[in-house]
Scaffold this motif. Sequence first.
Motif, PDB file in Angstrom:
ATOM      1  N   VAL A 155      34.603  -3.547  23.353  1.00  0.00           N
ATOM      2  CA  VAL A 155      34.544  -3.931  24.913  1.00  0.00           C
ATOM      3  C   VAL A 155      35.840  -3.983  25.561  1.00  0.00           C
ATOM      4  O   VAL A 155      35.926  -3.347  26.547  1.00  0.00           O
ATOM      5  CB  VAL A 155      33.774  -5.507  24.987  1.00  0.00           C
ATOM      6  N   ALA A 156      36.784  -4.431  24.923  1.00  0.00           N
ATOM      7  CA  ALA A 156      38.317  -4.463  25.192  1.00  0.00           C
ATOM      8  C   ALA A 156      38.529  -2.814  25.677  1.00  0.00           C
ATOM      9  O   ALA A 156      39.181  -2.762  26.763  1.00  0.00           O
ATOM     10  CB  ALA A 156      39.151  -5.073  24.332  1.00  0.00           C
ATOM     11  N   ILE A 157      38.305  -1.910  24.733  1.00  0.00           N
ATOM     12  CA  ILE A 157      38.684  -0.651  24.846  1.00  0.00           C
ATOM     13  C   ILE A 157      37.758  -0.145  26.137  1.00  0.00           C
ATOM     14  O   ILE A 157      38.273   0.837  26.976  1.00  0.00           O
ATOM     15  CB  ILE A 157      38.172   0.158  23.598  1.00  0.00           C
ATOM     16  N   GLY A 158      36.508  -0.353  26.102  1.00  0.00           N
ATOM     17  CA  GLY A 158      35.638  -0.014  27.210  1.00  0.00           C
ATOM     18  C   GLY A 158      36.262  -0.637  28.592  1.00  0.00           C
ATOM     19  O   GLY A 158      36.229   0.264  29.498  1.00  0.00           O
ATOM     20  N   ARG A 159      36.586  -1.767  28.727  1.00  0.00           N
ATOM     21  CA  ARG A 159      37.356  -2.036  29.929  1.00  0.00           C
ATOM     22  C   ARG A 159      38.474  -1.258  30.324  1.00  0.00           C
ATOM     23  O   ARG A 159      38.640  -1.091  31.363  1.00  0.00           O
ATOM     24  CB  ARG A 159      37.706  -3.441  29.602  1.00  0.00           C
ATOM     25  N   GLU A 161      36.524   5.593  15.500  1.00  0.00           N
ATOM     26  CA  GLU A 161      35.963   5.600  16.809  1.00  0.00           C
ATOM     27  C   GLU A 161      37.145   5.782  17.837  1.00  0.00           C
ATOM     28  O   GLU A 161      36.653   6.695  18.460  1.00  0.00           O
ATOM     29  CB  GLU A 161      35.632   4.194  16.992  1.00  0.00           C
ATOM     30  N   ILE A 162      38.187   5.512  17.710  1.00  0.00           N
ATOM     31  CA  ILE A 162      39.508   5.579  18.388  1.00  0.00           C
ATOM     32  C   ILE A 162      39.755   7.164  18.488  1.00  0.00           C
ATOM     33  O   ILE A 162      40.167   7.903  19.416  1.00  0.00           O
ATOM     34  CB  ILE A 162      40.636   4.793  18.134  1.00  0.00           C
ATOM     35  N   ALA A 163      39.773   7.833  17.162  1.00  0.00           N
ATOM     36  CA  ALA A 163      40.089   9.172  17.159  1.00  0.00           C
ATOM     37  C   ALA A 163      38.957   9.892  17.760  1.00  0.00           C
ATOM     38  O   ALA A 163      39.135  11.097  18.892  1.00  0.00           O
ATOM     39  CB  ALA A 163      40.081   9.516  15.528  1.00  0.00           C
TER      40      ALA A 163
END
Length: 376
Positions: A142-146, A175-177
């Motif tokens: 969620v934090a990455i989505g924001r 996921e980050i890659a």
Amino acid sequence: MASLTINNLSKSYGKTEVLKAINLHIPDKSFVSFLGPSGCGKSTLLRCIAGLEEINSGEISTGYHAISHLPPAQRNIAMVFQSYALYPHMTVAQNIGYCLKLAKQSKSDIKQRVIAVAKALELEPYLSRKPSQLSGGQRQRVAIGRAIVREPEVFLFDEPLSNLDASMRVTMRMEIARLHQELDTTMVYVTHDQIEAMTLSDIVVVLQDGIIEQTATPLELYYQPANLFVATFIGSPTMNLLSCTVESISDTLITVIEHYSKTKTSVPVLPDHRCAIGDTLTLGIRPEHLIVETSPQDNTLQGTIGVLERLGGNAMLYVKTGQNTPLTISAENLIACQSGQEIHIRLSGEDCYLFTDNDNAIPRPFPAQQFLKEIA
């Protein structure tokens, strides 16, 4: 998307200089990690880029535009923090879309972009949930989505996986890659975990005491460290170090004698080395490159296994050789050894590193170069 350039950046807290004349260029669409021990200045540098810390001198630019004078909200940079920093009273959808609401985007546009981001992060089933109803990995997504929903030029990650357990860290790393490949944008990632840095990054920036020690690809850091700090910081377990003296020299080979065992080892080097016969050097060799032999040979040293750790696929041997620090050997777990046993250890010169008395590495060939050419 944009490149990121830092020129002569310095940052001090009172009389304490935290960052010292940092110069760095991060190419557009690259994934770059800041790696180093706690207190080396990596998070401070990231916060300076984001505008959360005021710099004392220097310049920061994205693309061709200077941003050092701009407040954080105007830099078109998104940051994901170590703590999730989610609004507990908001749903996942509201958390992701809140920055768009502040920017007075229309409700239809906000909904469309939130759904697109949630789909990319596999958060669609959780859009109506509150943060307290999510796992740690889901909260981090969620934090990455924001950050993603803002469509920034540069993403900054400040140790985003440090609060997760080991298995979730692996999942989120993938996921980050994947996100970097899909978004095709510039990402800067701060970590003290070399596995994260080495597996995720195109380029790794190694820092110590506010200074960049080396900027290179992961393979270059491993095979061609610039100095003793980088060599011992990269690789786990850490590199073994032995004191030695130069016996003979040619343009492409230096033969040294290890001080304790008097073992001779010939180490390939590049022609631009500056060594003389009789110089005292430090020889480094990684645990995975030490070879256990059943009988003594010309280039072996003798030792006694102090501790033996069987780890499943491999074993760690801590061998007493009379030096203050035991040698660490990573070997196949099937090796027939036990604690207290005397063994002979072979030093492969092609896998050795040499360092001068001021800790600089003597330039050596890149062992993986031929392999990489064959892959290409």
